[in-house]
Motif scaffolding. Sequence first.
Motif, PDB file in Angstrom:
ATOM      1  N   GLY A   1       0.806  -1.212   0.000  1.00 46.81           N
ATOM      2  CA  GLY A   1       0.000   0.000   0.000  1.00 46.81           C
ATOM      3  C   GLY A   1       0.836   1.259   0.000  1.00 46.81           C
ATOM      4  N   ASP A   2       0.144   2.426  -0.076  1.00 47.02           N
ATOM      5  CA  ASP A   2       0.875   3.686   0.023  1.00 47.02           C
ATOM      6  C   ASP A   2       1.335   3.877   1.468  1.00 47.02           C
ATOM      7  OD1 ASP A   2      -1.328   4.593   1.510  1.00 47.02           O
ATOM      8  OD2 ASP A   2      -2.292   5.467  -0.243  1.00 47.02           O
ATOM      9  N   PHE A   3       2.085   4.947   1.705  1.00 47.90           N
ATOM     10  CA  PHE A   3       2.695   5.142   3.011  1.00 47.90           C
ATOM     11  C   PHE A   3       1.662   5.113   4.132  1.00 47.90           C
ATOM     12  CE2 PHE A   3       4.203   7.865   6.466  1.00 47.90           C
ATOM     13  CZ  PHE A   3       5.432   7.291   6.743  1.00 47.90           C
ATOM     14  N   ARG A   4       0.566   5.865   3.963  1.00 45.34           N
ATOM     15  CA  ARG A   4      -0.455   5.953   5.009  1.00 45.34           C
ATOM     16  C   ARG A   4      -1.129   4.606   5.237  1.00 45.34           C
ATOM     17  NH1 ARG A   4      -1.996   8.154   9.646  1.00 45.34           N
ATOM     18  NH2 ARG A   4      -4.261   8.429   9.819  1.00 45.34           N
ATOM     19  N   THR A   5      -1.424   3.906   4.163  1.00 47.06           N
ATOM     20  CA  THR A   5      -2.095   2.601   4.293  1.00 47.06           C
ATOM     21  C   THR A   5      -1.187   1.597   4.981  1.00 47.06           C
ATOM     22  OG1 THR A   5      -3.377   3.038   2.290  1.00 47.06           O
ATOM     23  CG2 THR A   5      -3.227   0.743   3.003  1.00 47.06           C
ATOM     24  N   ARG A   6       0.087   1.644   4.679  1.00 46.95           N
ATOM     25  CA  ARG A   6       1.031   0.701   5.304  1.00 46.95           C
ATOM     26  C   ARG A   6       1.117   0.959   6.806  1.00 46.95           C
ATOM     27  NH1 ARG A   6       6.114   1.501   1.458  1.00 46.95           N
ATOM     28  NH2 ARG A   6       7.111  -0.052   2.800  1.00 46.95           N
ATOM     29  N   GLN A   7       1.083   2.201   7.212  1.00 43.99           N
ATOM     30  CA  GLN A   7       1.106   2.514   8.642  1.00 43.99           C
ATOM     31  C   GLN A   7      -0.131   1.936   9.342  1.00 43.99           C
ATOM     32  OE1 GLN A   7       1.483   6.845   8.444  1.00 43.99           O
ATOM     33  NE2 GLN A   7       3.454   6.676   9.516  1.00 43.99           N
ATOM     34  N   ILE A   8      -1.297   2.164   8.726  1.00 40.87           N
ATOM     35  CA  ILE A   8      -2.537   1.705   9.352  1.00 40.87           C
ATOM     36  C   ILE A   8      -2.592   0.184   9.367  1.00 40.87           C
ATOM     37  CG2 ILE A   8      -5.060   1.727   9.152  1.00 40.87           C
ATOM     38  CD1 ILE A   8      -4.764   4.493   7.803  1.00 40.87           C
ATOM     39  N   ALA A   9      -2.130  -0.454   8.266  1.00 36.93           N
ATOM     40  CA  ALA A   9      -2.128  -1.919   8.206  1.00 36.93           C
ATOM     41  C   ALA A   9      -1.204  -2.499   9.274  1.00 36.93           C
ATOM     42  CB  ALA A   9      -1.683  -2.377   6.816  1.00 36.93           C
ATOM     43  N   GLU A  10      -0.078  -1.835   9.533  1.00 35.21           N
ATOM     44  CA  GLU A  10       0.845  -2.304  10.578  1.00 35.21           C
ATOM     45  C   GLU A  10       0.144  -2.298  11.937  1.00 35.21           C
ATOM     46  OE1 GLU A  10       5.305  -1.406  12.344  1.00 35.21           O
ATOM     47  OE2 GLU A  10       4.198   0.193  11.325  1.00 35.21           O
ATOM     48  N   ASN A  11      -0.566  -1.215  12.243  1.00 34.60           N
ATOM     49  CA  ASN A  11      -1.281  -1.143  13.513  1.00 34.60           C
ATOM     50  C   ASN A  11      -2.344  -2.236  13.602  1.00 34.60           C
ATOM     51  OD1 ASN A  11       0.166   0.935  14.581  1.00 34.60           O
ATOM     52  ND2 ASN A  11      -1.326   2.529  14.084  1.00 34.60           N
ATOM     53  N   ALA A  12      -3.037  -2.479  12.496  1.00 29.63           N
ATOM     54  CA  ALA A  12      -4.066  -3.522  12.490  1.00 29.63           C
ATOM     55  C   ALA A  12      -3.442  -4.883  12.759  1.00 29.63           C
ATOM     56  CB  ALA A  12      -4.803  -3.521  11.145  1.00 29.63           C
ATOM     57  N   LEU A  13      -2.294  -5.153  12.163  1.00 27.51           N
ATOM     58  CA  LEU A  13      -1.612  -6.436  12.377  1.00 27.51           C
ATOM     59  C   LEU A  13      -1.142  -6.570  13.819  1.00 27.51           C
ATOM     60  CD1 LEU A  13       0.358  -6.612   9.011  1.00 27.51           C
ATOM     61  CD2 LEU A  13      -1.404  -8.229   9.770  1.00 27.51           C
ATOM     62  N   LYS A  14      -0.743  -5.485  14.425  1.00 26.12           N
ATOM     63  CA  LYS A  14      -0.338  -5.538  15.831  1.00 26.12           C
ATOM     64  C   LYS A  14      -1.512  -5.942  16.718  1.00 26.12           C
ATOM     65  CE  LYS A  14       3.414  -2.121  15.692  1.00 26.12           C
ATOM     66  NZ  LYS A  14       3.845  -0.749  16.108  1.00 26.12           N
ATOM     67  N   HIS A  15      -2.726  -5.454  16.357  1.00 29.61           N
ATOM     68  CA  HIS A  15      -3.896  -5.805  17.152  1.00 29.61           C
ATOM     69  C   HIS A  15      -4.124  -7.314  17.183  1.00 29.61           C
ATOM     70  CE1 HIS A  15      -4.713  -1.644  17.616  1.00 29.61           C
ATOM     71  NE2 HIS A  15      -5.278  -1.432  16.427  1.00 29.61           N
ATOM     72  N   ILE A  16      -3.731  -8.018  16.125  1.00 30.15           N
ATOM     73  CA  ILE A  16      -3.972  -9.472  16.078  1.00 30.15           C
ATOM     74  C   ILE A  16      -2.665 -10.250  16.162  1.00 30.15           C
ATOM     75  CG2 ILE A  16      -6.148  -9.295  14.816  1.00 30.15           C
ATOM     76  CD1 ILE A  16      -4.629  -9.839  12.245  1.00 30.15           C
ATOM     77  N   ASP A  17      -1.592  -9.543  16.574  1.00 29.55           N
ATOM     78  CA  ASP A  17      -0.278 -10.178  16.753  1.00 29.55           C
ATOM     79  C   ASP A  17       0.160 -10.924  15.502  1.00 29.55           C
ATOM     80  OD1 ASP A  17      -0.108  -9.271  19.367  1.00 29.55           O
ATOM     81  OD2 ASP A  17      -1.259 -10.994  20.119  1.00 29.55           O
ATOM     82  N   LYS A  18      -0.023 -10.329  14.347  1.00 32.75           N
ATOM     83  CA  LYS A  18       0.369 -10.983  13.093  1.00 32.75           C
ATOM     84  C   LYS A  18       1.372 -10.126  12.315  1.00 32.75           C
ATOM     85  CE  LYS A  18      -2.544 -14.491  13.321  1.00 32.75           C
ATOM     86  NZ  LYS A  18      -2.117 -15.904  13.333  1.00 32.75           N
ATOM     87  N   ILE A  19       2.074  -9.250  13.018  1.00 30.96           N
ATOM     88  CA  ILE A  19       2.993  -8.364  12.323  1.00 30.96           C
ATOM     89  C   ILE A  19       4.169  -9.173  11.767  1.00 30.96           C
ATOM     90  CG2 ILE A  19       4.429  -7.811  14.331  1.00 30.96           C
ATOM     91  CD1 ILE A  19       3.222  -5.275  11.757  1.00 30.96           C
ATOM     92  N   PRO A  20       4.561  -8.979  10.512  1.00 30.94           N
ATOM     93  CA  PRO A  20       5.704  -9.732   9.966  1.00 30.94           C
ATOM     94  C   PRO A  20       7.001  -9.354  10.682  1.00 30.94           C
ATOM     95  CG  PRO A  20       4.356  -8.742   8.213  1.00 30.94           C
ATOM     96  CD  PRO A  20       3.889  -8.159   9.497  1.00 30.94           C
ATOM     97  N   ASN A  21       8.020 -10.196  10.492  1.00 31.97           N
ATOM     98  CA  ASN A  21       9.274  -9.993  11.183  1.00 31.97           C
ATOM     99  C   ASN A  21       9.979  -8.713  10.798  1.00 31.97           C
ATOM    100  OD1 ASN A  21       9.015 -12.367  12.604  1.00 31.97           O
ATOM    101  ND2 ASN A  21      10.017 -13.604  10.996  1.00 31.97           N
TER     102      ASN A  21
END
Length: 787
Positions: free
Chosen positions: A758-778
């Motif tokens: 995604g674009d910069f803003r979308t990538r930031q928001i997607a990262e936060n969403a992944l943190k909520h479900i503990d699925k953030i990539p390494n």
Amino acid sequence: MDGGESDDSSHFERGVDHIYEAFICPLTKEVMHDPVTLENGRTFEREAIEKWFKKCQDSNKPPSCPITSQELSSADVSPSIALRNTIEEWRWRNDAAKLDVARQALFLGNDESDVLQALMNVRQICRSIRSNRQGVRNSQLVRMIIDVLKSNSHKVRYKALQTLQVVVEGDEESKAILAEGDTVRTLVKFLSHEPSKGKEAAVSLLFELSKSEALCEKIGSVNGALILLVGLTSSNSVNVSIVDKAERTLENMERSEEVVRQMASYGSPETKLSMTTFLGELSLNNDTKVYVAQTVGSSLVDLMRSGDMPQREAALRALNNISSYEGSAKLLIGIGILPPLIKDLFYVGPNNLPIRLKEVSATILANIVNIGYDFDKATLVSDNRVENLLYLISNTGPSIQCKLLEVLVGLTTCQKTVVHVVSAIKTSGAIISLVQFVEVKENEDLRLASVKLLHNLSPFMSEELANALRGTAGQLDSLVAIISEKIPISEEQAAAAGLLAELPERDLALTREMLSVGAFEKIISKVVGIRQGEIKGMRFERNFLEGLVRILSRITFAFNNEALQTRAITFCREYNVASLFIHLIQSNGQDTIQMVSAMALENLSLESINLSHMPDLPPPSCGSIFSCMSKPPVVTGLCKIHQGVCSLRETFCLVEGGAVEKLVALLDHENVKVVEASLAALSSLLEDGLDVEKGVKILDEADGIRHVLNVLTENRTEKLTRRAVWLVERILRIEDIAREVAEQPNVSASLVDAFQNGDFRTRQIAENALKHIDKIPNFSGIFPTMA
């Protein structure tokens, strides 16, 4: 003959002369034609008494008298010759009297019913007693019936044609009377001017006349007769009688050597001019237009190039007559009509066309450009021809201006040529003068053409149009007045609404002008009228309503402007605009209306947080130390989202208006733009400053979370994914929901994909969403933590 009206009526025999009881058959109750007498002296119509005896025989009964029931020794009858002769003499006197009455009634100034009755009497007399045609002829009724053909009534003309056919059938002298003067020419014109029944009667009468060789020559000498007859034979008319009679008339005419010579003489200059002039005068059906284009189209185009002005004028008027139908226009394009047509319009110099004929050329060009046939229009926009059209529009009168605008309308409906027209208008600054035509009141066609042109230009020149309309309130007011007209929805109203709908919705200066002229009040009145079935117009209703809704939605973009905010809010409250848009998002099958309505609801909902307020509480009573230490009163009935007093009408609250379920339903829509707008409206309930947890709960109660996750995983467009990621991140802030979603690998995969691509803003928001479900990539951690 018209099946709905028979000439055989029982009251006819009563006539105008006294009728004797002895003339009436006791069985038929009508005057007898062949009276016979029984053995008991009773007299009956032969056919009627024979039917009676047959009935007796079939019932195994002896013959009897139907009046006295007396049995008869036999069924023999005797002809009553004396009575028959008396009846015939009475009929002759009666018919003569009727003809005299008819002669007195056959004047165009008389009542239509009297004229029709007189025509019917003549037909009946001619059919009943053939010899009475001499009486018709001698009384000059033929000429009087011919005069009736001048009537303004289709029905009277139709019945007069029928009557003439009955009168002249098999009677050469009556045909000769009919052929006098311009009657045959009138009959030929009826082939193109009359409705189907009148056309059938006219061709039937011509067929009867064509049985005479001399009259074949008369018919053939009428300019255009052969073309019209051949056109009828090649038509797809459902009236097979017209086609059949036209074919048989031509067969009769082909036997005349003079007609053949006339056909061969069509190449002479005099005949060409005469024929061409006549083609310009005729009212042709579409099949005949095609036939004319096929047979003489090339000759007409050649005549356009002639140095003889009368021939050029005749050719132009004939081409104007046949160019309005797609089939014939296609043929004319193939023949090469465009180059000489364009030259006639723009050429200035010796032998150039006068303005009155340039108007005809412009009409032909407008016909061809607007037929809907996809031909190469590049020649019409090359060599500065659009600039020349714009120059002519500025320097001619209303009639030709109207046709030239129609040419531009046709060019702006074509994707390949509209860019050239837009470029020429932008370069020349002609938009200012074009906009002025919407104020024209005395020429409706000119105003319609201008509104249609501006509508076609509006997607490409919305800012220029907005600037022009802001310049003078009169033009904006004129467009609003067109939309407000109390008539069945017209093409002009739909185009005017579409034009205003295309203008930039965030142009607040234009919105201010629209508020000043009362545009929004008139627009919402029309929307409500259409929804309630009070305003109708099947052909243009859909486009009109779509334009109205788009115009109305722009009021919701004025909330962020301090100067307009109060007026916009007041209007939306007074007319309960939020409720209307909630109804409109349910307009199944009307994608644009659903999308625009959802966008308007988003704007309204975003304003709710500013409008929602805590109720006014009474000040605490401090009469004693104990009352001052008491707990504050508990406030109930507050909005779950906005934590204040809310309503749909006053604060535009989507929750209070029951809009959430309806917006969620649109998330399954096939049109991604409708889904995007619906997601945006739902997102307004999870904005910063609101109770996100309660907002998510409301969304969950409407089964919205499942639909939002589906939108994310479908990954239909980048914009839709970006909006879905933002909403999903807000939803996943609720731990219970985050744990459930963590078990859905497709959701995690979609968030990872957004995080990576995604674009910069979308990538930031997607990262936060992944943190909520503990699925953030390494490889996470490259973005700053967001609040």
